[in-house]
Design a protein around this motif. Sequence first.
Motif, short mmCIF file in Angstrom:
data_model
loop_
_atom_site.label_atom_id
_atom_site.label_comp_id
_atom_site.label_asym_id
_atom_site.label_seq_id
_atom_site.Cartn_x
_atom_site.Cartn_y
_atom_site.Cartn_z
N GLU A 136 13.88 134.94 -62.89
CA GLU A 136 12.30 135.71 -62.72
C GLU A 136 12.38 135.56 -64.27
O GLU A 136 11.21 135.92 -64.59
N HIS A 137 13.54 136.51 -65.23
CA HIS A 137 13.48 137.22 -66.28
C HIS A 137 13.94 136.39 -67.68
O HIS A 137 13.34 136.23 -68.33
N LYS A 138 14.52 135.45 -67.67
CA LYS A 138 15.28 134.26 -68.48
C LYS A 138 15.53 134.56 -69.82
O LYS A 138 14.72 134.18 -70.89
N PRO A 139 16.35 135.80 -69.16
CA PRO A 139 16.47 136.42 -70.60
C PRO A 139 17.60 135.34 -71.53
O PRO A 139 18.23 133.98 -71.14
N GLU A 140 17.18 134.78 -73.34
CA GLU A 140 18.39 134.36 -73.97
C GLU A 140 19.79 135.13 -74.07
O GLU A 140 20.36 134.10 -74.68
N THR A 160 28.24 137.41 -63.82
CA THR A 160 27.84 137.11 -64.82
C THR A 160 28.10 135.67 -65.31
O THR A 160 27.40 135.02 -65.69
N THR A 161 29.18 135.91 -65.59
CA THR A 161 30.05 134.31 -66.74
C THR A 161 29.77 133.31 -66.06
O THR A 161 29.33 131.97 -66.39
N GLU A 162 29.65 133.57 -64.33
CA GLU A 162 30.10 132.01 -63.47
C GLU A 162 28.05 131.69 -63.56
O GLU A 162 28.23 130.42 -63.65
N ILE A 163 27.49 132.29 -63.61
CA ILE A 163 26.59 132.02 -63.33
C ILE A 163 25.62 131.32 -64.91
O ILE A 163 25.11 130.77 -65.02
N ALA A 164 26.08 132.30 -65.47
CA ALA A 164 25.58 132.22 -67.39
C ALA A 164 26.19 130.58 -67.46
O ALA A 164 25.43 129.66 -68.19
N SER A 165 27.42 130.35 -66.66
CA SER A 165 27.54 128.53 -67.29
C SER A 165 26.82 127.85 -66.97
O SER A 165 26.75 126.53 -66.97
N SER A 208 24.49 124.67 -65.44
CA SER A 208 23.30 124.30 -66.17
C SER A 208 21.77 125.15 -66.22
O SER A 208 20.82 124.55 -66.76
N GLU A 209 21.89 124.82 -65.12
CA GLU A 209 20.14 125.87 -63.86
C GLU A 209 19.98 126.67 -65.32
O GLU A 209 18.84 127.74 -65.14
N PHE A 210 20.95 127.52 -65.37
CA PHE A 210 20.94 128.97 -66.44
C PHE A 210 20.38 128.23 -67.71
O PHE A 210 21.20 129.57 -68.46
#
Length: 233
Positions: A103-107, A130-135, A137-139
């Motif tokens: 929703e927020h798409k932070p850089e 958090t690490t798993e999600i950030a790594s 490709s959709e993120f």
Amino acid sequence: MKVFFSFAHPDDETFTVGGLINKLYSKNKCEIILYCATLGDAGKCGEPPVCTKEQLSEVRNKELIEAAKVLGVNKVITGSFLDGKLPESKNDLKKELENILQEHKPEIVITFPSHGISGHKDHIAIHEVTTEIASRSEFSFIKKLYYSTYPEEIKGPRAYLEKMTEIDIVVDLSIENSETVKKALLCHRTQNQSVNRVFKNLLNQVPFKKFTNKEYLVKALDRDHTIDIKNLY
Ligand SMILES: [Zn+2]
């Protein structure tokens, strides 16, 4: 530019990166979003008690909102999880955090390091999720992931400290930043015992010094060299 802080309990934000949040706020170059997965309902009620155990999550929610306002957070998002239960709730935590990040798409995203600074299992769980999600490709809108940590040169009641050579960014806090951190720490009234344990001279020290008046980041993920937290404060 959006900077997203991902933590487990009300007060994690002030203890770890309160000064950084205040520096970012002062420069006004980014939107600061704070996600807190629990309302700290398993914590203490303060000494003397500020509330009953039943009231604790409601009171800590208010304390979090107050401290976040003092530091300069633009948006506080509280999660739906029980304090102390994040490791068992990792699948649901992942879903909730995925939705919020989409929703927020932070850089830029900042969370705990793998040892959670104190070794708390909720801190480790929020780090892992958090690490798993950030790594993934959709993120890939997340260009930088940083871990907030402390080096060995800080002598304090912390269980796990980084070697100074592991630190990528040292954030210098001004007197004003540290005094703002002190104000935010004092918002967490129910947590006065842990606040006073970590910062023994909190009330007497004028101006207040947060350890060495520095905060420390490790760079964990870098998808774009041009985006850097240092350019925002
Ligand atoms: Zn915590």
